[in-house]
Design a protein around this motif. Structure first.
Motif, PDB file in Angstrom:
ATOM      1  N   ALA A  45       3.736  -1.636   6.918  1.00 57.72           N
ATOM      2  CA  ALA A  45       2.420  -1.048   7.167  1.00 57.72           C
ATOM      3  C   ALA A  45       1.979  -1.291   8.613  1.00 57.72           C
ATOM      4  N   LEU A  46       2.273  -2.489   9.137  1.00 55.20           N
ATOM      5  CA  LEU A  46       1.937  -2.782  10.526  1.00 55.20           C
ATOM      6  C   LEU A  46       2.727  -1.887  11.467  1.00 55.20           C
ATOM      7  N   ALA A  47       4.010  -1.690  11.178  1.00 55.64           N
ATOM      8  CA  ALA A  47       4.833  -0.805  12.010  1.00 55.64           C
ATOM      9  C   ALA A  47       4.279   0.607  12.018  1.00 55.64           C
ATOM     10  N   LEU A  48       3.833   1.081  10.855  1.00 61.41           N
ATOM     11  CA  LEU A  48       3.254   2.425  10.769  1.00 61.41           C
ATOM     12  C   LEU A  48       1.958   2.513  11.568  1.00 61.41           C
ATOM     13  N   ALA A  49       1.124   1.480  11.477  1.00 63.07           N
ATOM     14  CA  ALA A  49      -0.160   1.479  12.186  1.00 63.07           C
ATOM     15  C   ALA A  49       0.030   1.472  13.696  1.00 63.07           C
ATOM     16  N   ARG A  50       1.092   0.826  14.175  1.00 65.06           N
ATOM     17  CA  ARG A  50       1.307   0.681  15.610  1.00 65.06           C
ATOM     18  C   ARG A  50       2.156   1.807  16.195  1.00 65.06           C
TER      19      ARG A  50
ATOM     20  N   VAL B 173       0.857  -1.185   0.000  1.00 63.36           N
ATOM     21  CA  VAL B 173       0.000   0.000   0.000  1.00 63.36           C
ATOM     22  C   VAL B 173       0.897   1.240   0.000  1.00 63.36           C
ATOM     23  N   GLU B 174       0.569   2.222  -0.846  1.00 59.44           N
ATOM     24  CA  GLU B 174       1.419   3.402  -0.986  1.00 59.44           C
ATOM     25  C   GLU B 174       1.079   4.451   0.066  1.00 59.44           C
ATOM     26  N   MET B 175       2.108   4.916   0.765  1.00 64.88           N
ATOM     27  CA  MET B 175       1.969   5.987   1.733  1.00 64.88           C
ATOM     28  C   MET B 175       3.072   7.005   1.487  1.00 64.88           C
ATOM     29  N   CYS B 176       2.759   8.270   1.735  1.00 66.82           N
ATOM     30  CA  CYS B 176       3.721   9.349   1.505  1.00 66.82           C
ATOM     31  C   CYS B 176       4.066  10.022   2.829  1.00 66.82           C
TER      32      CYS B 176
END
Length: 216
Positions: free
Chosen positions: A181-186, A152-155
């Motif tokens: 993505a999990l690291a970003l969510a947490r 998933v693309e995130m900026c």
């Protein structure tokens, strides 16, 4: 009139067809619960029990063209109703407890159904919104969803190097895999003000990007 009963014995006949969308034409409210259980990722972890790391109330429009996500901060003080724990045991009602306590209360015996149901009943008591169902996603499932989608693309306006979550990305746009993505969510620290509300903002953006990619 003819009786074909004998002729049809043993014949393969279609059973009842259950529609894919059993509430077609009606809005749906679903509770999306992120569990931080280590049972599948790290069975030997000192962190045990069940906790709801993230909870979002998802409202899906009757025409299925729109989904709205409302996050409930895990530290919100709420009243938790009595919850069914086993066939013959219930928890005591609790006053002014942190919201994520509902999931751990229901899941005291490791039953994810009881944990989610206790959270659902707590949200209904808090909001007066009737909820049609729930989905619980743990770390492994979340990573699997993102990887299945091809990332998933995130900026990011600035580089992120955060040791606790393990996220290490340069400024700019990146196609995050499931682990990133999990690291970003947490993640709570290393970006913005370190508050849970800032984390919720990132989670909302991330889930929105995942939903867009799924629907595409």
């Amino acid at each position: 009139q003819h009786d074909f009963t004998d002729l049809l014995k043993g014949a393969k006949r279609p059973g009842e067809v259950i529609p894919l969308d059993q509430k077609e034409g009606m809005p749906i409210n679903v509770l999306l619960i992120g569990s931080d259980s280590r049972e599948r990722t790290d069975p030997d972890s000192d962190i045990t029990g069940m906790r709801s790391d993230t909870v979002m109330l998802v409202h899906i429009s009757a025409d299925r063209q729109r989904a709205d996500f409302v996050s409930i901060p895990r530290d919100t003080l709420v009243d938790i109703p009595s919850c069914q724990l086993t066939d013959d045991e219930r928890s005591y009602p609790q006053k002014q407890q942190m919201f994520n306590t509902a999931f751990s209360t229901g899941g005291i015996y490791g039953d994810v159904n009881a944990a989610a149901t206790c959270t659902l009943r707590t949200v209904e008591k808090l909001t007066d919104v009737i909820i049609d169902g729930w989905v619980v996603i743990d770390f492994v499932a979340f990573q699997g969803i993102v990887n299945t989608l091809g990332g998933v693309e995130m900026c990011f306006e600035e580089a992120i190097h955060e040791e606790l979550s393990g996220l290490d990305v340069a400024a700019g746009c990146h196609n995050l895999d499931g682990e990133q993505a999990l690291a970003l969510a947490r993640m709570r620290y290393g970006i913005d003000d370190g508050s849970d509300l800032s984390r919720i903002k990132r989670q909302q953006e991330l889930v929105g990007k995942i939903a867009e990619k799924m629907l595409s």
